[in-house]
Design a protein around this motif. Structure first.
Motif, short mmCIF file in Angstrom:
data_model
loop_
_atom_site.label_atom_id
_atom_site.label_comp_id
_atom_site.label_asym_id
_atom_site.label_seq_id
_atom_site.Cartn_x
_atom_site.Cartn_y
_atom_site.Cartn_z
N CYS A 1 -30.42 86.28 14.56
CA CYS A 1 -30.55 85.71 13.21
C CYS A 1 -31.63 86.41 12.39
N ASP B 1 -30.89 88.80 9.18
CA ASP B 1 -31.35 88.38 7.86
C ASP B 1 -32.29 89.41 7.24
N GLU C 1 -39.64 81.28 7.61
CA GLU C 1 -38.99 80.27 8.45
C GLU C 1 -39.41 80.46 9.91
N CYS D 1 -31.99 71.45 8.17
CA CYS D 1 -31.16 72.47 7.54
C CYS D 1 -29.70 72.23 7.89
N HIS D 2 -28.87 72.99 7.25
CA HIS D 2 -27.44 72.89 7.53
C HIS D 2 -26.88 74.22 8.01
N LYS D 3 -27.77 75.11 8.44
CA LYS D 3 -27.33 76.39 8.98
C LYS D 3 -26.74 76.17 10.36
N THR D 4 -25.84 77.04 10.71
CA THR D 4 -25.28 77.00 12.06
C THR D 4 -25.32 78.42 12.62
N LYS D 5 -25.08 78.52 13.91
CA LYS D 5 -25.03 79.83 14.55
C LYS D 5 -23.95 79.81 15.60
#
Length: 100
Positions: free
Chosen positions: A75, A79, A90, A8-12
């Protein structure tokens, strides 16, 4: 075939104290791994190596537990509140991978 590390390309964004805590724990684990490598290089007795390997596994499990708890509290909760229920699928997939 091995799975990619991140698909994925999600970040936190993490608080500096959380980053420090995670990195410190990983540094200790790296040190344990280097210690095991040294034991292998010095022909240490198998049970002694296995005990150290088990300690690394326990340390990684603790790291995963902390990171997972943080993920759920931040997260996942955010969400779900935003109506992004796909985060549940997920999370289930992540748990399945952790429990292999």
């Amino acid at each position: 075939m091995d799975e990619p590390i991140c698909t994925c390309h999600k970040t936190k964004e993490r608080a500096p104290d959380e980053v420090k805590k995670l990195l410190n724990r990983l540094s200790r684990i790296e040190g344990q791994i280097r210690g095991i490598r040294g034991m292998v290089e010095k022909d240490a007795y198998c049970p002694d190596i296995l005990i150290q390997s088990a300690a690394v596994t326990a340390a990684m499990n603790a790291f995963n537990r902390d990171l997972l708890a943080s993920h759920i509290r931040t997260c996942v909760v955010n969400d779900i509140r935003a109506g992004k229920d796909e985060v549940i699928d997920e999370l289930v997939l992540t748990l399945q991978k952790l429990m292999k």
